[in-house]
Scaffold this motif. Sequence first.
Motif, PDB file in Angstrom:
ATOM      1  N   PRO A 385       0.799  -1.236   0.000  1.00 52.21           N
ATOM      2  CA  PRO A 385       0.000   0.000   0.000  1.00 52.21           C
ATOM      3  C   PRO A 385       0.825   1.276   0.000  1.00 52.21           C
ATOM      4  N   PHE A 386       2.112   1.199   0.403  1.00 49.13           N
ATOM      5  CA  PHE A 386       2.947   2.402   0.456  1.00 49.13           C
ATOM      6  C   PHE A 386       4.022   2.402  -0.627  1.00 49.13           C
ATOM      7  N   ARG A 387       3.839   1.586  -1.654  1.00 48.89           N
ATOM      8  CA  ARG A 387       4.843   1.520  -2.721  1.00 48.89           C
ATOM      9  C   ARG A 387       5.043   2.866  -3.409  1.00 48.89           C
ATOM     10  N   LEU A 388       3.956   3.625  -3.595  1.00 48.95           N
ATOM     11  CA  LEU A 388       4.062   4.915  -4.284  1.00 48.95           C
ATOM     12  C   LEU A 388       4.805   5.954  -3.448  1.00 48.95           C
ATOM     13  N   PHE A 389       4.960   5.704  -2.146  1.00 52.36           N
ATOM     14  CA  PHE A 389       5.704   6.619  -1.294  1.00 52.36           C
ATOM     15  C   PHE A 389       7.188   6.264  -1.253  1.00 52.36           C
ATOM     16  N   GLN A 390       7.534   5.039  -1.666  1.00 57.53           N
ATOM     17  CA  GLN A 390       8.926   4.617  -1.640  1.00 57.53           C
ATOM     18  C   GLN A 390       9.747   5.418  -2.641  1.00 57.53           C
ATOM     19  N   ALA A 391      11.067   5.384  -2.458  1.00 55.66           N
ATOM     20  CA  ALA A 391      11.949   6.241  -3.251  1.00 55.66           C
ATOM     21  C   ALA A 391      11.883   5.940  -4.739  1.00 55.66           C
ATOM     22  N   ASP A 392      11.781   4.658  -5.130  1.00 60.52           N
ATOM     23  CA  ASP A 392      11.815   4.299  -6.544  1.00 60.52           C
ATOM     24  C   ASP A 392      10.738   5.030  -7.332  1.00 60.52           C
ATOM     25  N   LEU A 393       9.491   4.891  -6.899  1.00 63.15           N
ATOM     26  CA  LEU A 393       8.378   5.524  -7.610  1.00 63.15           C
ATOM     27  C   LEU A 393       8.064   6.909  -7.064  1.00 63.15           C
ATOM     28  N   GLY A 394       8.226   7.072  -5.762  1.00 66.39           N
ATOM     29  CA  GLY A 394       7.876   8.344  -5.141  1.00 66.39           C
ATOM     30  C   GLY A 394       8.693   9.508  -5.649  1.00 66.39           C
ATOM     31  N   SER A 395       9.964   9.265  -5.959  1.00 68.31           N
ATOM     32  CA  SER A 395      10.801  10.349  -6.469  1.00 68.31           C
ATOM     33  C   SER A 395      10.346  10.822  -7.844  1.00 68.31           C
ATOM     34  N   GLN A 396       9.476  10.062  -8.481  1.00 71.99           N
ATOM     35  CA  GLN A 396       8.927  10.448  -9.780  1.00 71.99           C
ATOM     36  C   GLN A 396       7.511  11.005  -9.673  1.00 71.99           C
ATOM     37  N   ILE A 397       6.702  10.471  -8.755  1.00 73.93           N
ATOM     38  CA  ILE A 397       5.287  10.836  -8.711  1.00 73.93           C
ATOM     39  C   ILE A 397       4.809  11.227  -7.322  1.00 73.93           C
ATOM     40  N   GLY A 398       5.582  10.979  -6.277  1.00 72.43           N
ATOM     41  CA  GLY A 398       5.054  11.071  -4.919  1.00 72.43           C
ATOM     42  C   GLY A 398       5.172  12.404  -4.219  1.00 72.43           C
ATOM     43  N   TRP A 399       5.657  13.432  -4.867  1.00 69.60           N
ATOM     44  CA  TRP A 399       5.961  14.701  -4.203  1.00 69.60           C
ATOM     45  C   TRP A 399       4.740  15.371  -3.589  1.00 69.60           C
ATOM     46  N   PHE A 400       3.560  15.168  -4.161  1.00 69.79           N
ATOM     47  CA  PHE A 400       2.355  15.844  -3.674  1.00 69.79           C
ATOM     48  C   PHE A 400       1.289  14.849  -3.200  1.00 69.79           C
ATOM     49  N   LEU A 401       1.671  13.617  -2.954  1.00 70.49           N
ATOM     50  CA  LEU A 401       0.688  12.607  -2.559  1.00 70.49           C
ATOM     51  C   LEU A 401      -0.099  12.977  -1.298  1.00 70.49           C
ATOM     52  N   PRO A 402       0.536  13.508  -0.250  1.00 72.52           N
ATOM     53  CA  PRO A 402      -0.264  13.887   0.928  1.00 72.52           C
ATOM     54  C   PRO A 402      -1.337  14.923   0.608  1.00 72.52           C
TER      55      PRO A 402
END
Length: 753
Positions: A385-402
């Motif tokens: 459930p937190f894969r999108l927050f991890q560095a691999d994907l988050g550094s591409q898409i996760g900057w504004f997830l919260p």
Amino acid sequence: MQINKLKKMDWYLVGILVLSAFLFGWGIWDAGSANSFYTAAITSMTKSWSNFWYGAFDPAGFITVDKPPVALWFMAISAKIFGVHGWSVVLPSVLAGIASVYLIYRLLTPKFGPWAGRIAALTMTLTPTVVANERTNNMDAILVLFLLLAVFTLQKAVTKKNLWLVMISFGLIGVAFNVKMLQAFMILPAMLVYYWVAIKQPWKKKTAWLGAGLVSLAVFTLAYPMAVDSANKSSRPYIGSSQTNSLMELAFGYNGTQRLLGQSTGTGGTFAGMGKSSSKNSQMKNFGQQAGKSTTTKTTTTNGQTGTTTPGGTPPTGGQGPTGSKSGTPPTMPTGSKSGTAPTGKKMTGTRPTGKMGKMNGKAGGRGGMGGGIGSAFAIGTAGPFRLFQADLGSQIGWFLPFAILGMVAGWFGFRKRGSKWYHVSSQQEDVLLWAGWFVPVYGFFSVASFFHPYYTIMLAPAIAALTAIGVTAVAKMMKAGKNEADNTNNAETPAAALLESDDAVNQAPARSKFNQGLVARILLSITVLSTLLLQAYYVSSYYSVISVILVVLAILLAGWWFLPRQFGAKIKVLVTAAAVFAMAGFWALTPTLSHTSAAIPFASPSLLSSKGSSDMGGEVNSDLLSYTEKHQGSAKYLFATTDSNSSSGYIIKSGKAVMALGGYNGTDPTMTLKQFKNLVKTGQLKYFVTGNQSKSSDGQISKILAWVKKNGKAVTYSKTQSTTTQSSTTNRGGMGMGGNSSSTLYDLSSIY
């Protein structure tokens, strides 16, 4: 009541669009071949209407790419007008990206106001994976544009209660299906829920209209695949990456269930490293490879032809997996300069990245997905459930997830109707349902899927941008409502006073709550700002530790500042918060632009700043091999044949001649039997075969053909000076081994019969 449409030009929007044009388009003249797999197809599509219609990969129309050709049609038209260059094939993606930014503004402004539209447009523009995607000739930028067009049209259909607009909206999803197949259907649940809740029609008419929309969806989805599948297979190209030469099978197989389950076509298993987290040691080992360090290679020589073998065995084919290892180490970055002459006679140039991470704070590289992993085809973190927050994907898409999560929560409760039942949905809540319905299924897919590339997460960018804007607008509304309630209480307003208000005023007034809306809004915003900046500090920490610490301090200070009830310095607080939230995300988004990168696996990272140019998963050309085969081709239909598309793409781009990619993109497609291959040789249509990715297809056809070629073909010395060593840094991501400084075995088949 909707906010009136702006009559004057919105100069904020103009500025954002100019910024997007710069980020997406600056430096695309160094795009090289961009994604050479698609550039080769575009080259071929400009040569005949048949190739254009089917999306043929090679000029002879032997096999197609692994997607329908709608996106490639735009690129081929651009290439036909301007010639085949890196910038001309990337230009449609740039324009699609700018149009998408404009559409997200238009989608948010009517119900949430111009500032919501501006925030959404800016958020989308500064999302790193968006910038990286819009600078390539991959399909995703054009896919997102069609999806936004569909949602925009549906919004108009609901507002105007127009049947034809409903049908056009769902029809556009069908068109989007023919851009990237089932990926387009991810937003269908959102559209269905939004339509049913938002359109104000009797249920019978509503149902009939929805049925008409679904018919339109079916027609536009199936018309092209059925036309292709019903055509005589001998008169059209083989459908690349399918196992039964069927476009429908491609949609539900390779581009359908296999994306979720992680199976690679024809191998019966998964690619190494998909859906897995590399250990620290393996990450650092991979970083060393990406930093351009040479690895020990085993050199073999056959009849004057030199080949190399990296430890660990043969990698998965087609650039889909890592090179030189079975342990899941992500692929290495190609290096060196790359140039080629386009079929138009004009030269395409572009210096490829060296893959060196550079020095940040005195240390080289970053960790795992933040360093060695980023840029890898399958740096997708650990499923969960937190894969999108991890560095691999988050550094591409996760900057504004919260902020996207804030948009779903605050948007739903902040825009509820005053005094209404819980099941009554306001106009703004309808849009919250729409964007949450886009966000949640796509987020869920990326949380569990095993077979996708990190840049696919651009699918989340519109929903994140929209929900961010909705969340900020909702919190502002709640804070204002809380202040008004406090003022009314201080003024001892009686219930009778409300009766003097007009109906409109009552309906538009803030909902009277049992809780303090201002306090709830401050708590929500404080938590969101804190979590956003802490998350960004985590992404930044691998590269810039000092900035990471600054972000942590800012996170704590701003969270406390927003929690305070007093409005002293409110404007300054807003500006400081906006600057803090957008600063590092904007810098990350800027890295592909500054480095002039248009990569086959697009990504954003400070690692790009240590080198300039573009890289792809193939596209390299051995000039000696090309010169020899062109000189001796004679009347043969094909310049030569090889195992896979990535081993042949560069030769198609540079020569404009037909090169047979026998096994398609992955080298696993059962395009022909050994008997059919022998007939091509016997009839003189094929004289040469070049070893590429020596993978095996599921039915053994490619391996049988390879064995026959090696047994009966004559190895040819095509160069007087051939290197006997190679470095991993000169091997492209797919491990093609056919270009640059490495040599490949060329077999002459003309003397067999």
